[in-house]
Write an enzyme that holds these catalytic residues in place. Sequence first.
Site, PDB file in Angstrom:
ATOM      1  N   LYS A 112       0.827  -1.211   0.000  1.00  0.00           N
ATOM      2  CA  LYS A 112       0.000   0.000   0.000  1.00  0.00           C
ATOM      3  C   LYS A 112       0.857   1.255   0.000  1.00  0.00           C
ATOM      4  O   LYS A 112       0.524   2.230  -0.665  1.00  0.00           O
ATOM      5  CB  LYS A 112      -0.918   0.022   1.231  1.00  0.00           C
ATOM      6  N   LYS A 195      -5.855 -10.560  -6.228  1.00  0.00           N
ATOM      7  CA  LYS A 195      -7.016 -10.820  -5.384  1.00  0.00           C
ATOM      8  C   LYS A 195      -8.103  -9.776  -5.656  1.00  0.00           C
ATOM      9  O   LYS A 195      -7.811  -8.634  -5.995  1.00  0.00           O
ATOM     10  CB  LYS A 195      -6.627 -10.820  -3.905  1.00  0.00           C
ATOM     11  N   LYS A 198     -11.613  -4.126  -3.010  1.00  0.00           N
ATOM     12  CA  LYS A 198     -12.355  -2.891  -3.257  1.00  0.00           C
ATOM     13  C   LYS A 198     -11.418  -1.769  -3.675  1.00  0.00           C
ATOM     14  O   LYS A 198     -11.858  -0.765  -4.192  1.00  0.00           O
ATOM     15  CB  LYS A 198     -13.194  -2.480  -2.041  1.00  0.00           C
TER      16      LYS A 198
HETATM   17  P1  TYM Z   1     -10.692  -6.309   4.977  1.00  0.00           P
HETATM   18  O1  TYM Z   1     -11.744  -5.337   5.377  1.00  0.00           O
HETATM   19  O2  TYM Z   1      -9.744  -5.920   3.905  1.00  0.00           O
HETATM   20  O3  TYM Z   1     -11.368  -7.666   4.526  1.00  0.00           O
HETATM   21  C1  TYM Z   1     -12.300  -8.346   5.346  1.00  0.00           C
HETATM   22  C2  TYM Z   1     -12.111  -9.848   5.223  1.00  0.00           C
HETATM   23  O4  TYM Z   1     -12.287 -10.294   3.877  1.00  0.00           O
HETATM   24  C3  TYM Z   1     -11.168 -11.069   3.473  1.00  0.00           C
HETATM   25  N1  TYM Z   1     -10.932 -10.860   2.038  1.00  0.00           N
HETATM   26  C4  TYM Z   1     -10.820 -11.832   1.123  1.00  0.00           C
HETATM   27  N2  TYM Z   1     -10.893 -13.165   1.238  1.00  0.00           N
HETATM   28  C5  TYM Z   1     -10.757 -13.885   0.106  1.00  0.00           C
HETATM   29  N3  TYM Z   1     -10.553 -13.333  -1.113  1.00  0.00           N
HETATM   30  C6  TYM Z   1     -10.474 -11.998  -1.280  1.00  0.00           C
HETATM   31  N4  TYM Z   1     -10.296 -11.464  -2.491  1.00  0.00           N
HETATM   32  C7  TYM Z   1     -10.609 -11.186  -0.120  1.00  0.00           C
HETATM   33  N5  TYM Z   1     -10.589  -9.849   0.091  1.00  0.00           N
HETATM   34  C8  TYM Z   1     -10.782  -9.668   1.412  1.00  0.00           C
HETATM   35  C9  TYM Z   1     -10.014 -10.561   4.317  1.00  0.00           C
HETATM   36  O5  TYM Z   1      -8.974 -11.515   4.411  1.00  0.00           O
HETATM   37  C10 TYM Z   1     -10.701 -10.318   5.646  1.00  0.00           C
HETATM   38  O6  TYM Z   1     -10.819 -11.519   6.379  1.00  0.00           O
HETATM   39  N6  TYM Z   1      -7.245  -5.979   8.587  1.00  0.00           N
HETATM   40  C11 TYM Z   1      -8.534  -6.549   8.237  1.00  0.00           C
HETATM   41  C12 TYM Z   1      -9.637  -6.182   9.196  1.00  0.00           C
HETATM   42  C13 TYM Z   1      -9.352  -6.450  10.634  1.00  0.00           C
HETATM   43  C14 TYM Z   1      -9.387  -7.708  11.277  1.00  0.00           C
HETATM   44  C15 TYM Z   1      -9.094  -7.455  12.648  1.00  0.00           C
HETATM   45  C16 TYM Z   1      -9.642  -9.011  10.855  1.00  0.00           C
HETATM   46  C17 TYM Z   1      -9.048  -5.517  11.582  1.00  0.00           C
HETATM   47  N7  TYM Z   1      -8.900  -6.123  12.791  1.00  0.00           N
HETATM   48  C18 TYM Z   1      -9.036  -8.473  13.572  1.00  0.00           C
HETATM   49  C19 TYM Z   1      -9.581 -10.035  11.784  1.00  0.00           C
HETATM   50  C20 TYM Z   1      -9.278  -9.776  13.133  1.00  0.00           C
HETATM   51  C21 TYM Z   1      -8.922  -6.063   6.862  1.00  0.00           C
HETATM   52  O7  TYM Z   1      -8.490  -5.037   6.408  1.00  0.00           O
HETATM   53  O8  TYM Z   1      -9.884  -6.810   6.267  1.00  0.00           O
END
Ligand code: TYM
Length: 330
Positions: A112, A195, A198
């Site tokens: 990023k 992947k 968004k």
């Molecule tokens: P975020 O908001 O980017 O995504 C949320 C969840 O969706 C999963 N994900 C995917 N899985 C499969 N294929 C894809 N293309 C794909 N895109 C997104 C992500 O792996 C995630 O599980 N840092 C985290 C949010 C977070 C979090 C936490 C998660 C903050 N604190 C504590 C677990 C525990 C994030 O940005 O997810």
Amino acid sequence: KPVLFSGMQPSSDSLQLGNYIGALTQWVNMQQSFDAFFCVVNLHAITVPQDPAELAARTRRTAAQYIAAGIDPERSTLFVQSQVSAHTELAWVLNTITGFGEASRMTQFKDKSQKHGADASSVGLFTYPILMAADILLYQTDIVPVGEDQRQHVELTRDLATRFNSRFGDTFVVPEAQIQKGTAKVYDLQNPEAKMSKSAESEAGLIKVLDPANVTRKKIMRAVTDADGEIRYDRENKPGVSNLLTIYSVLTGRMIESIEQEFEGRGYGDLKKALAEVVDETFTPIRERTEELLADPAELDRLLAKGADRANEVATATLDRVYDRIGFIR
Ligand code: TYM
């Protein structure tokens, strides 16, 4: 019951198919067997610039989509991260036991910050994984169901928990990631090497849960495949078709082999049409329920406040113990 914690960023008007398949469906399936905490991580969202009115709307939209997809706010604890101040407080403590080099090795930050440049990247973006560790450790979490892209962050969380425990005495449960084989990474329909995300440059390969059915159908019909013409799972040589098969398999609960058999001798257009239908059947009820929930924001806010009360109780107990351990007087 063992404890589950997971969260998503309210950084878009709609969740995308990767969030749904990589995380949300797992959450729904697991909520019965766990003491589950599902968080809308708005503190994480502001590590990149956000419009305030939009952030508020997207926070409610994200929570509404959790519920519409099947998270039961009576059974599980559903809350907004900024409403539980222990998250930022524990994050500060964890910052002080994280090595600078250790944080610099986080690949998501490297990606990023490379994209935006060092000066356009906030320090918050850099310490983001440490805040994520605080989220998880506050609840004495056993299991963290996430997609593949979060694996390294959960590894860091484990390292920090172990380090704190050995330095200050047993305080945290050391959590484990649960990453579903096969669905841990849903790929962009236009660029099946990357992947689905968004923040992709183009939305042409991005399936959004809340998009109208005809928009989604068009994107699926235009998905990149290959010239070989055979409907067969082969991630290496046929990434586009393999991605479509994976999505179809998860949404129907069928094995990939059985889908390959069904489509033997048929064209990609047939597979895409069938997939568009299944996606529509899955997302239309979620979209409708989301709209209903958003029509009564006061009720939604009340549900979230109740979740925050419960989360606060658990989180504060952990934070108190941490403060005692490190010698903060009260
Ligand atoms: P975020 O908001 O980017 O995504 C949320 C969840 O969706 C999963 N994900 C995917 N899985 C499969 N294929 C894809 N293309 C794909 N895109 C997104 C992500 O792996 C995630 O599980 N840092 C985290 C949010 C977070 C979090 C936490 C998660 C903050 N604190 C504590 C677990 C525990 C994030 O940005 O997810």
